[in-house]
Design a protein around this motif. Sequence first.
Motif, PDB file in Angstrom:
ATOM      1  N   HIS A 149      -2.563   2.266  -6.461  1.00  0.00           N
ATOM      2  CA  HIS A 149      -1.184   1.428  -5.706  1.00  0.00           C
ATOM      3  C   HIS A 149      -1.502   2.350  -4.259  1.00  0.00           C
ATOM      4  O   HIS A 149      -1.103   1.226  -3.811  1.00  0.00           O
ATOM      5  N   LEU A 150      -2.801   3.492  -3.978  1.00  0.00           N
ATOM      6  CA  LEU A 150      -2.687   3.548  -2.478  1.00  0.00           C
ATOM      7  C   LEU A 150      -3.612   2.474  -2.024  1.00  0.00           C
ATOM      8  O   LEU A 150      -2.874   1.865  -0.252  1.00  0.00           O
ATOM      9  N   VAL A 151      -4.367   2.238  -2.790  1.00  0.00           N
ATOM     10  CA  VAL A 151      -5.662   1.142  -2.483  1.00  0.00           C
ATOM     11  C   VAL A 151      -4.559  -0.212  -1.794  1.00  0.00           C
ATOM     12  O   VAL A 151      -4.445  -0.317  -0.805  1.00  0.00           O
ATOM     13  N   ASP A 152      -4.248  -0.501  -2.776  1.00  0.00           N
ATOM     14  CA  ASP A 152      -2.718  -1.959  -3.046  1.00  0.00           C
ATOM     15  C   ASP A 152      -2.059  -1.365  -1.501  1.00  0.00           C
ATOM     16  O   ASP A 152      -1.605  -2.534  -1.184  1.00  0.00           O
ATOM     17  N   VAL A 153      -1.125  -0.131  -1.274  1.00  0.00           N
ATOM     18  CA  VAL A 153      -0.393  -0.192   0.023  1.00  0.00           C
ATOM     19  C   VAL A 153      -1.631  -0.755   1.327  1.00  0.00           C
ATOM     20  O   VAL A 153      -0.669  -1.096   1.762  1.00  0.00           O
ATOM     21  N   ILE A 154      -2.666   0.111   1.135  1.00  0.00           N
ATOM     22  CA  ILE A 154      -3.620  -0.279   2.763  1.00  0.00           C
ATOM     23  C   ILE A 154      -3.443  -1.549   2.484  1.00  0.00           C
ATOM     24  O   ILE A 154      -3.700  -2.025   3.682  1.00  0.00           O
ATOM     25  N   LEU A 155      -3.903  -2.448   1.477  1.00  0.00           N
ATOM     26  CA  LEU A 155      -4.160  -3.895   1.405  1.00  0.00           C
ATOM     27  C   LEU A 155      -2.621  -4.526   1.988  1.00  0.00           C
ATOM     28  O   LEU A 155      -2.987  -5.166   3.144  1.00  0.00           O
ATOM     29  N   GLN A 156      -1.656  -4.058   1.658  1.00  0.00           N
ATOM     30  CA  GLN A 156      -0.456  -4.658   1.763  1.00  0.00           C
ATOM     31  C   GLN A 156      -0.378  -3.949   3.518  1.00  0.00           C
ATOM     32  O   GLN A 156       0.445  -5.314   4.134  1.00  0.00           O
ATOM     33  N   ILE A 157      -0.284  -3.077   3.624  1.00  0.00           N
ATOM     34  CA  ILE A 157      -0.323  -3.236   5.307  1.00  0.00           C
ATOM     35  C   ILE A 157      -0.852  -3.434   6.194  1.00  0.00           C
ATOM     36  O   ILE A 157      -0.398  -4.335   7.610  1.00  0.00           O
ATOM     37  N   GLY A 158      -2.995  -3.904   5.697  1.00  0.00           N
ATOM     38  CA  GLY A 158      -3.556  -4.560   6.546  1.00  0.00           C
ATOM     39  C   GLY A 158      -2.821  -6.234   6.725  1.00  0.00           C
ATOM     40  O   GLY A 158      -3.041  -7.141   7.765  1.00  0.00           O
ATOM     41  N   GLU A 159      -2.450  -6.944   5.290  1.00  0.00           N
ATOM     42  CA  GLU A 159      -2.005  -7.952   5.183  1.00  0.00           C
ATOM     43  C   GLU A 159      -1.244  -8.124   6.639  1.00  0.00           C
ATOM     44  O   GLU A 159      -0.685  -9.386   7.022  1.00  0.00           O
TER      45      GLU A 159
END
Length: 182
Positions: A149-159
Motif C-alpha cells: 500500500h505504501l508503494v501505491d501511495v507513493i505512486l499516487q502522490i507522484g501521479e
Amino acid sequence: MKTNLKINFEVPNREQMSVDNLPTYDTIVKSVGFMPNLFATLGLSDNGLKRYISFQNEKSSLSNKEKEAINLVVSEVNECDYCRAAHTAIGKMNGFTDEQALELRSGQVSFDSKLNALVKLSQNIVHTRGKVTSQYLELFFNEGYNQGHLVDVILQIGEKTMTNYLHNITQIPIDFPEVANI
C-alpha cells in the motif's frame, strides 16, 4: 528563485493533438463527456496524454476513494487550484461530501480513522519530500495498510504531483467548479 517570465499556454484542441494521443483523447471525451483542459494540455507533448492516462489507469491496491483522498491532500499541499477543483468534484462521485473534501485537503480527517492515517502520511511525504516522519508511517501501518500500500501511495502522490505542477506552470483555465482555499 521565482521568475517573472510569463508564457501564455493555450489549451490545445483535438486537431492539435498528435496521432498517438487521439485514441486517448477520444476515449476521455466519450467517458467523461468533455476533454478536461488539464488533460488536453498534456497533449501538447506528442505522447504526454497517452502516457499519463496509461499511468493513471494502472491497477492499484488503493480504492478509488483512497486515491481521491490522496489527490485532494497532495493538490492542497502543492497549491494546485485546478486539481483541488477537479478532485473535489471527482471526490463527490466517490462518496465524499464538500465538508469531507475540505477535511481531506486539510490533512485532518475526523470521519474515518483509516483515511486520516492515509492523508496524514501523504501530506507528510509531500511536505518532507519523502523523508517521512516515523509517527505517520506507524499510524498508517496501524490502520491495516502494508508495505505494498505504501508503494501505491507513493505512486499516487507522484501521479498527482505531475498534474499539480503542470497546472501551476501553465495556469490553463479551470473547467470544474472552483473551490475555496482553506
